[in-house]
Design an enzyme around this catalytic site. Structure first.
Site, PDB file in Angstrom:
ATOM      1  N   CYS A  18       0.808  -1.210   0.000  1.00  0.00           N
ATOM      2  CA  CYS A  18       0.000   0.000   0.000  1.00  0.00           C
ATOM      3  C   CYS A  18       0.846   1.266   0.000  1.00  0.00           C
ATOM      4  CB  CYS A  18      -0.861   0.086   1.254  1.00  0.00           C
ATOM      5  SG  CYS A  18      -1.922  -1.304   1.509  1.00  0.00           S
ATOM      6  N   GLY A  45       0.708   0.177  -5.133  1.00  0.00           N
ATOM      7  CA  GLY A  45      -0.535  -0.589  -5.112  1.00  0.00           C
ATOM      8  C   GLY A  45      -1.402  -0.207  -6.286  1.00  0.00           C
ATOM      9  N   ASN A 122      -0.632   1.426   5.781  1.00  0.00           N
ATOM     10  CA  ASN A 122       0.316   0.672   4.976  1.00  0.00           C
ATOM     11  C   ASN A 122       1.092  -0.227   5.932  1.00  0.00           C
ATOM     12  OD1 ASN A 122       3.517   1.490   3.465  1.00  0.00           O
ATOM     13  ND2 ASN A 122       2.247  -0.282   3.121  1.00  0.00           N
ATOM     14  N   GLY A 123       1.080  -1.531   5.659  1.00  0.00           N
ATOM     15  CA  GLY A 123       1.830  -2.444   6.522  1.00  0.00           C
ATOM     16  C   GLY A 123       1.018  -3.674   6.860  1.00  0.00           C
TER      17      GLY A 123
END
Ligand code: SF4
Length: 479
Positions: A18, A45, A122-123
Site C-alpha cells: 500500500c 498498489g 500501509n503495513g
C-alpha cells in the site's frame, strides 16, 4: 490475481502492499493534491484506490477497484472537494488473492462517539488475529478482512480518551509494521511503527502539511520535504500546527531493505537515503564481489537499471540498453489463451538484438522471487544473439517470506529456499548466476546516508531474522 477475467501480468517480483498520502491544507484543493500524491504512489498498489475528504463537519469518501486515474476521473475529484474542504487522506492498495474486494479498499470511514474518522494503513499487523478475536469477544463486528478494521475497532474502544491518547493506546496494542493516517473532519494524525519498517515522511506546501509514504509524492505536489516520521512517533496536524508525540521507544530500527532494492521509486529519499543512489551502490558492490569477463552490462528495466549502471561504473564494462520495456502494456492485460500467458514476458520486455548480438552479456536484476521470469529473459537474450548470458542479482537470495506487509510467496514457492544457486542457474539457463552478499548490500545502502547503520534494516526475507515477533503467520489481509 484476477478481476473479471483481467489478469495481472505475471512478473517475478515481491509486491508492495500500500501507499498512503495525507494533506492538511485549509484553503487548498486538498482532494486534487491527494490525487497527485496517489498518482505518484501508484507503484505501491494498483488494485484499488480511495480518498476521504473532510470539510470541518463531514467526511466524504470515494473508493473503488482500479488505478488512480480510473477511480478518480475529474468529475469525482470535483464532487469530493467543496469550498470548506481542509483535510484529505488517500490510499492505493495491492492485495493478495481472495481479499481483492472493494470492501477491503481504503480509507475506512466510520462514525464513533466523537464524530467521524477515516483511517488508511500501509503495513501488516503481526498480532491481528489475536486482536480480532479479543475484540469480537467484546462485541466488535467486522465487515472486512483487513488489519485496518482492527485498528478502527481499537480506536472505537478507546473513544473515551482524546484521539491522541487513543492512538497511543492502539500503538501499545498492535504489533507489526505500519504507517497509519487517521483523519477527523478537520485534523490529521500520522504514526509510524516503533521499528520504522514502513516509510512515512512529512512535507510542507505553503501553509499545508503533507504526510506521504514516499518523498516522490511531495515532489509531484511541489511540496518541500521536511523530515521522515520517526519510528514510534505520532504527529498531530491541526489548526494549532504540528505536534509531535514520542509514543513508543523503538527497541531497534528495522527499515525494510526491500524499499531500497525494489519497492520505492528511485527518485524517493527514505530515512536519509536516496533510493537511486542506493541501487547504484548495490551494483558497484556487486562488481567488487563478482568479476565477469563480459562485453556489456545490461539491466532488467526498470528496477535493475540503476544497479547495472553502478556495476558498469565500477567494472569499466560498458552499460548498454539491452532490454526494452513496453511502457504502455499497463498493469493488466486480457489473456485469451494459455499460450498467450506464456508469452506474457515478451509483452512486457523485448531484447534489443543490435545491442546484444555476439556479446557476452552481464544482465543485472534486483531480485529473483519464484524464478518464473528470469529464464524467459535469458532465453530472449540468447534468441537475440547473445553469446553468453551471466545473471547477477543486486540483492541476496530470498529464502524467507515477509510477514510485514509484502506479498512475497510462501516459503516453498521461493526458489532460493528450495534450490541451490547452481540449480537455479541451470533452471534459468544462464552461463553463470551470482547474488550480492548480505554484508555487501547492507554496507552499500548504509554508506549512502548518515541516519542508518548496517544494523538498522530488516533483512528477514534473506536471513530469517525477524525483528518483530510474528504470532499470526497466516496473517489477515494486509493494510
Ligand atoms: S521481510 Fe523483507 S520485505 Fe519484509 S519488511 Fe523485512 S526486508 Fe522488507
Amino acid at each position: 490475481m484476477s478481476i473479471d477475467g483481467i489478469h495481472d501480468l505475471p512478473w517475478d517480483k515481491m509486491e508492495e502492499e500500500c501507499g498512503v498520502i495525507g494533506i492538511y491544507g485549509p484553503g487548498k484543493e486538498v482532494a486534487r493534491l491527494a490525487y497527485f500524491g496517489m498518482h505518484a504512489l501508484q507503484h505501491r498498489g494498483q488494485e484499488s484506490a480511495g480518498m476521504a475528504v473532510g470539510d470541518g463537519q463531514e467526511i466524504s469518501l470515494h473508493k473503488a477497484m482500479g488505478l488512480v486515474t480510473e477511480v478518480f476521473p475529474e468529475k469525482k475529484i470535483g464532487e469530493l472537494q467543496n469550498e470548506k474542504s481542509q483535510v484529505a487522506i488517500g490510499h492505493v492498495r495491492y492485495s493478495t488473492t481472495g481479499s481483492s474486494l472493494v470492501s477491503n479498499a481504503q480509507p475506512l470511514v466510520f462514525r464513533y462517539a466523537k464524530g467521524m474518522l477515516a483511517v488508511a494503513h500501509n503495513g501488516n499487523l503481526t498480532n491481528a488475529a489475536e486482536l480480532r478475536q479479543d475484540l469480537a469477544v467484546t462485541g466488535a463486528v467486522f465487515q472486512t478482512t483487513t488489519d485496518t478494521e482492527v485498528i478502527v475497532n481499537l480506536l472505537a474502544r478507546y473513544s473515551q480518551s482524546s484521539l491522541e491518547e487513543a492512538l497511543m493506546k492502539v500503538m501499545i496494542d498492535i504489533k507489526g509494521s505500519y504507517s497509519i493516517l487517521v483523519m477527523t473532519e478537520d485534523r490529521i494524525l500520522g504514526m509510524r511503527d516503533p521499528y520504522g519498517v514502513r516509510p512515512l515522511c512529512l512535507g510542507r506546501l505553503d501553509n499545508a502539511y503533507i504526510l506521504a509514504s514516499e518523498s516522490c509524492a511531495l515532489d509531484t505536489m511541489g511540496a518541500t520535504f521536511i523530515r521522515d516520521i520517526e519510528p514510534g512517533e505520532i504527529v498531530v496536524i491541526d489548526k494549532k500546527g504540528l505536534t509531535s508525540l514520542k509514543a513508543l521507544t523503538p527497541l531497534r530500527r528495522a527499515s525494510c531493505i526491500f524499499e531500497y532494492i525494489y519497492f520505492a521509486r528511485p527518485d524517493s529519499v527514505i530515512d536519509g537515503i536516496w533510493v537511486n543512489l542506493a541501487r547504484r551502490a548495490m551494483g558497484r558492490q556487486l562488481a567488487q564481489e563478482v568479476q565477469i569477463d563480459g562485453d556489456i552490462v545490461i539491466g532488467v528495466p526498470d528496477s535493475g537499471t540503476a544497479a547495472a549502471i553502478g556495476y558498469s561504473l565500477e567494472s569499466g564494462i560498458p552499460f548498454e540498453e539491452g532490454l526494452m520495456k513496453n511502457r504502455y502494456i499497463g498493469r493488466t492485460f486480457i489473456q485469451p489463451t494459455q499460450e498467450m500467458r506464456s508469452q506474457a514476458v515478451r509483452l512486457k520486455l523485448n531484447a534489443i538484438s543490435k545491442a546484444v548480438e555476439g556479446k557476452r552479456v552481464i544482465m543485472i536484476d534486483d531480485s529473483i522471487v519464484r524464478g518464473t521470469t528470469s529464464g524467459k529473459i535469458v532465453q530472449m537474450l540468447r534468441q537475440a544473439g547473445a553469446k553468453e548470458v551471466h545473471m547477477l542479482v543486486s540483492s541476496p537470495p530470498i529464502t524467507y517470506p515477509c510477514y510485514y506487509g509484502i506479498d512475497t510467496a510462501v516459503r516453498k514457492e521461493l526458489i532460493a529456499a528450495v534450490k541451490t544457486i547452481e540449480e537455479i542457474r541451470e533452471l534459468i539457463g544462464a552461463d553463470s548466476l551470482h547474488y550480492l552478499t548480505e554484508e555487501g548490500i547492507l554496507n552499500a545502502i548504509a554508506e549512502q546516508g548518515e541516519g542508518l547503520t548496517c544494523k538498522d534494516f530488516c533483512t528477514a526475507c534473506f536471513s530469517g531474522d525477524y525483528p518483530i515477533e510474528v504470532t499470526d503467520k497466516q496473517g489477515s489481509s494486509c493494510c
